[in-house]
Design an enzyme around this catalytic site. Structure first.
Site, PDB file in Angstrom:
ATOM      1  N   HIS A 237      47.579  40.997  44.228  1.00  0.00           N
ATOM      2  CA  HIS A 237      46.748  41.996  43.534  1.00  0.00           C
ATOM      3  C   HIS A 237      47.687  43.131  43.130  1.00  0.00           C
ATOM      4  CE1 HIS A 237      43.907  39.727  45.979  1.00  0.00           C
ATOM      5  NE2 HIS A 237      42.913  40.211  45.270  1.00  0.00           N
TER       6      HIS A 237
ATOM      7  N   GLU B 260      47.445  39.817  38.458  1.00  0.00           N
ATOM      8  CA  GLU B 260      46.512  40.932  38.283  1.00  0.00           C
ATOM      9  C   GLU B 260      45.431  40.444  37.323  1.00  0.00           C
ATOM     10  OE1 GLU B 260      45.831  44.067  39.453  1.00  0.00           O
ATOM     11  OE2 GLU B 260      44.244  44.028  37.955  1.00  0.00           O
TER      12      GLU B 260
ATOM     13  N   ASP C 153      43.845  34.813  39.299  1.00  0.00           N
ATOM     14  CA  ASP C 153      43.231  35.204  40.566  1.00  0.00           C
ATOM     15  C   ASP C 153      44.273  35.205  41.687  1.00  0.00           C
ATOM     16  OD1 ASP C 153      41.344  35.715  42.572  1.00  0.00           O
ATOM     17  OD2 ASP C 153      41.108  33.584  42.936  1.00  0.00           O
TER      18      ASP C 153
ATOM     19  N   ASP D 276      46.490  42.835  48.533  1.00  0.00           N
ATOM     20  CA  ASP D 276      46.038  44.228  48.450  1.00  0.00           C
ATOM     21  C   ASP D 276      44.841  44.343  47.510  1.00  0.00           C
ATOM     22  OD1 ASP D 276      45.994  47.005  48.548  1.00  0.00           O
ATOM     23  OD2 ASP D 276      47.587  47.224  47.057  1.00  0.00           O
TER      24      ASP D 276
END
Ligand code: SAM
Length: 280
Positions: free
Chosen positions: A42, A118, A143, A164
């Site tokens: 992330h 992202e 994802d 995260d």
């Protein structure tokens, strides 16, 4: 629809904790010559403008990175992280904050690799632009949880996986555990670093219980609280759960957290802790 934007929170106390741990793990991995993969599930936008509308609106960085980056008594262990922040801020004005992908880029060696994912339609292009000329990096709009199945183990058989998510969905508390479990089944020697907010203590306890129930060993838990636990809305603390931490990380964080706490929080408020959620 993803609504979370990290630009509102960049450089806050939770980022200070997360990026301190991230940088110490990277430095720990660099002690061996063999290259490794940095997987950021992330990744966010990469670079955050602290004078921008979002950061100015919340002012969170003023109670985070702004309190420590120019301290004269900066501990040696914080130098890799703060060195990355300084690399984006020539002079004495704090204008930009580097997110986890840019901190990694600053610290990694020429033969280490980055894989960044992202999903947000506005943040992904910003991240991609940051890494346009970077041959070590692969950046995807994909994802993050899926990468824990499809990208592990890395060819180098060494790696740090930073997980995260924004926790805007309650399901994230469960998804992070099953993601780590899936990743660990494929890559049991990897270092998995999970960030979490403490909004409701019960949610964190449930997540930790679920992680313990996977049977994974060697999980270090690190927390920095800026307020006492509360059942009112809002984040009172944040933490990191690290599977297979580099052997020095426990002692390093035990020595650093009191300093960070003193700089970030008025005396007598909040707490810090470093303990094994699951030992060897
Ligand atoms: N790791 C970044 C840092 O430290 O600079 C901050 C990341 S921010 C807390 C979480 C990011 O995850 C947001 O930018 C959000 O758009 C993104 N996101 C949310 N769900 C995702 C998913 N399933 N896969 C990948 N990214 C996702």
């Amino acid at each position: 629809m993803l609504s979370y934007r990290h630009s509102f929170h960049a450089g806050n106390h939770a980022d200070v904790l997360k990026h301190t741990v991230q940088s110490l793990i990277i430095e720990g991995l660099k002690e061996k010559e063999k290259p490794f993969l940095y997987l950021d599930t992330h990744a966010g936008a990469g670079r955050y403008q602290l004078s921008g509308e979002h950061a100015e609106r919340t002012g969170e960085y003023l109670e985070g990175i702004a309190r420590i980056w120019q301290q004269d008594d900066l501990p040696e262990l914080l130098k890799p992280y703060i060195g990355a922040v300084r690399a984006f801020n020539q002079g004495s004005t704090l204008r930009f904050y580097p997110g986890s992908p840019l901190i990694a880029r600053h610290l990694l060696r020429s033969d280490d690799k980055l894989h960044l994912t992202e999903l947000h339609s506005s943040d992904f292009p910003l991240l991609r632009n940051e890494f346009q000329k970077e041959s070590r990096a692969r950046v995807e709009r994909a994802d993050g949880y899926q990468q824990l199945k499809s990208r592990l183990p890395p060819p180098s058989r060494r790696g740090l996986i930073l997980i995260d998510p924004p926790y805007e969905l309650k399901s994230d508390y469960h998804a992070v555990v099953s993601g780590i479990h899936e990743g660990y089944k494929r890559f049991a020697t990897g270092v998995f670093a999970l960030w979490y907010p403490v909004v409701l203590r019960q949610q964190v306890k449930r997540m930790c219980n679920e992680l313990q129930a996977t049977g994974i060993r060697r999980i270090l838990q690190i927390e920095l609280a800026v307020r006492p636990d509360s059942d009112q809305r809002g984040m009172t603390a944040s933490g990191m759960l690290v599977v297979n931490p580099p052997w020095r990380l426990e002692q390093q964080m035990k020595s650093l957290l009191p300093w960070l706490h003193e700089k970030l929080v008025p005396a007598g408020i909040g707490h810090t802790s470093v303990s094994w959620l699951v030992p060897e």
